[in-house]
Design a protein around this motif. Sequence first.
Motif, short mmCIF file in Angstrom:
data_model
loop_
_atom_site.label_atom_id
_atom_site.label_comp_id
_atom_site.label_asym_id
_atom_site.label_seq_id
_atom_site.Cartn_x
_atom_site.Cartn_y
_atom_site.Cartn_z
N VAL A 76 40.81 39.30 48.56
CA VAL A 76 41.52 37.97 48.67
C VAL A 76 40.64 37.35 49.81
O VAL A 76 40.45 36.19 49.65
CB VAL A 76 42.97 38.34 49.46
CG1 VAL A 76 43.55 37.04 49.89
CG2 VAL A 76 43.85 38.98 48.18
N ILE A 77 40.24 38.08 50.81
CA ILE A 77 39.38 37.51 51.67
C ILE A 77 37.99 37.07 51.31
O ILE A 77 37.63 35.79 51.57
CB ILE A 77 39.02 38.44 53.00
CG1 ILE A 77 40.42 39.09 53.62
CG2 ILE A 77 38.05 38.01 53.84
CD1 ILE A 77 40.25 40.06 54.50
N SER A 126 37.85 36.01 48.15
CA SER A 126 38.00 34.67 47.28
C SER A 126 38.27 33.34 48.51
O SER A 126 37.66 32.18 47.94
CB SER A 126 39.23 34.81 46.72
OG SER A 126 39.08 35.77 45.56
N ILE A 127 38.90 33.59 49.81
CA ILE A 127 39.02 32.53 50.71
C ILE A 127 37.58 32.31 51.00
O ILE A 127 37.27 31.21 51.37
CB ILE A 127 39.86 33.01 51.69
CG1 ILE A 127 41.17 33.42 51.16
CG2 ILE A 127 39.90 32.01 52.70
CD1 ILE A 127 42.27 33.91 52.45
N TRP A 152 36.14 29.91 48.44
CA TRP A 152 36.78 28.68 48.51
C TRP A 152 36.04 27.80 49.75
O TRP A 152 35.68 26.63 49.36
CB TRP A 152 38.42 28.93 48.98
CG TRP A 152 38.96 27.53 49.26
CD1 TRP A 152 39.06 26.58 48.13
CD2 TRP A 152 39.22 26.85 50.34
NE1 TRP A 152 40.09 25.31 48.56
CE2 TRP A 152 39.79 25.81 50.11
CE3 TRP A 152 39.03 27.30 51.58
CZ2 TRP A 152 40.33 24.64 51.07
CZ3 TRP A 152 39.72 26.38 52.69
CH2 TRP A 152 40.03 25.20 52.31
N LEU A 153 35.68 28.27 50.91
CA LEU A 153 35.17 27.60 51.97
C LEU A 153 33.72 27.29 51.54
O LEU A 153 33.07 26.20 51.63
CB LEU A 153 35.12 28.63 53.18
CG LEU A 153 36.53 28.69 53.90
CD1 LEU A 153 36.20 29.79 54.84
CD2 LEU A 153 37.00 27.49 54.51
N SER A 195 41.66 26.24 44.09
CA SER A 195 42.78 26.58 44.92
C SER A 195 42.19 27.30 46.24
O SER A 195 40.70 27.76 45.98
CB SER A 195 43.82 27.17 44.27
OG SER A 195 43.69 28.51 43.64
N LEU A 196 43.05 27.89 46.78
CA LEU A 196 42.48 28.99 48.20
C LEU A 196 41.89 30.01 47.38
O LEU A 196 40.70 30.65 47.97
CB LEU A 196 43.30 29.11 49.05
CG LEU A 196 43.03 29.72 50.29
CD1 LEU A 196 42.25 28.71 51.02
CD2 LEU A 196 44.19 29.95 51.09
N LEU A 197 42.35 30.43 46.42
CA LEU A 197 41.87 31.75 45.82
C LEU A 197 41.17 31.75 44.45
O LEU A 197 40.47 32.60 44.28
CB LEU A 197 42.99 32.78 45.66
CG LEU A 197 43.99 33.24 46.86
CD1 LEU A 197 45.14 34.15 46.50
CD2 LEU A 197 43.05 33.77 47.88
N PHE A 202 46.80 21.33 52.34
CA PHE A 202 46.27 22.21 53.26
C PHE A 202 46.53 21.90 54.62
O PHE A 202 46.79 22.80 55.51
CB PHE A 202 44.44 21.85 52.89
CG PHE A 202 43.79 22.74 53.97
CD1 PHE A 202 43.60 24.01 53.71
CD2 PHE A 202 43.19 22.26 55.05
CE1 PHE A 202 42.97 25.03 54.62
CE2 PHE A 202 42.59 23.03 55.99
CZ PHE A 202 42.27 24.39 55.77
N ASN A 214 37.86 32.89 43.07
CA ASN A 214 36.79 32.43 43.84
C ASN A 214 35.51 33.22 44.36
O ASN A 214 34.44 32.87 44.74
CB ASN A 214 37.16 31.65 45.14
CG ASN A 214 37.90 30.27 44.58
OD1 ASN A 214 37.70 29.78 43.53
ND2 ASN A 214 38.86 29.99 45.67
N SER A 215 35.88 34.79 44.37
CA SER A 215 34.90 35.66 44.84
C SER A 215 33.87 35.88 43.90
O SER A 215 32.80 36.36 44.28
CB SER A 215 35.84 36.95 44.99
OG SER A 215 36.37 37.52 43.82
#
Length: 291
Positions: free
Chosen positions: A95-96, A98-99, A102-103, A130-132, A56, A157-158
């Motif tokens: 995608v956003i 999912s990010i 992740w947070l 992972s990030l997604l 990261f 992750n969404s």
Amino acid sequence: MNDIAQLFEYPIAKQILIASIGILLILILVQIIRSAVKKSITNQSSKYHALKFVGFFRYVAIILLLLFVFIEKVSGLAVSLGVVGAAIAFSLQEVITSIAGWLAITFGNFYKTGDRIKIGGIKGDVIDISLLRTTLFEVGDWVNGDLYNGRVVRIANSFLFKDPVFNYSGDFPFLWDEIQLPIRFESDRVKTKAIIKQATQNILKDHAKEFMPKWENLVEKYLLYNAEIEPVVTMQFDENWITYTIRYVVEFNQRRSVKNKLSEALLSSIEQSQGQVRIATASQEVTLIKP
């Protein structure tokens, strides 16, 4: 040589050179840190998290370097990028999300690597975040019990914002489980209870002492009422037989093995009771009605 010297008179050429050298140095530094982490950290979980952090850091460092080097170009394109960014955000909303998931996973303590969770209808052990995507090693499905079936499942992750997350090993890595034992009416009830008590004592022994500190921490953290940690035996009957239910606490990943050991101990003790305790089975009586 003169052509090359003239080329570097242009600001953009200098910026590209500086950025290239900077990225190369960052990659070399990251590789050195990764090698040091692999050699110095022996704990597998700590090593995994340290390597994830280094990866990261690599992306963040490269992005900051590019912004610093091309800051003038970036500021000049701010308005244009704003319009383009809105269009990109709309088309990449999954995608956003999912990010953002992740947070939430990273800082919200939803789950971590090594936890057993169920999300999006899939149950398994978390082996990578992972990030997604979150990667699970799946348990169950066509395999009975909490055993691995061999599938590796990647979940966006969404899903964190769409489905409930069941964590089997988070703050309290234990589960309550039960065994139901049908016993015939003519069996000795005192002997039956003694057999059950002895079997649970032999198999579970000091389990409650291990669970109690975790349970006390959970009660302090959340609004929970105290529950029975020691094994509990209850009895109920109907027109067919008496059902004894043994309820106990077990580690989330030991549920099947403990149930197997306890079942074997119970059956062995019943067989040695010389007919004082007998397992009940369903039976049907056929009556011939004469015309």
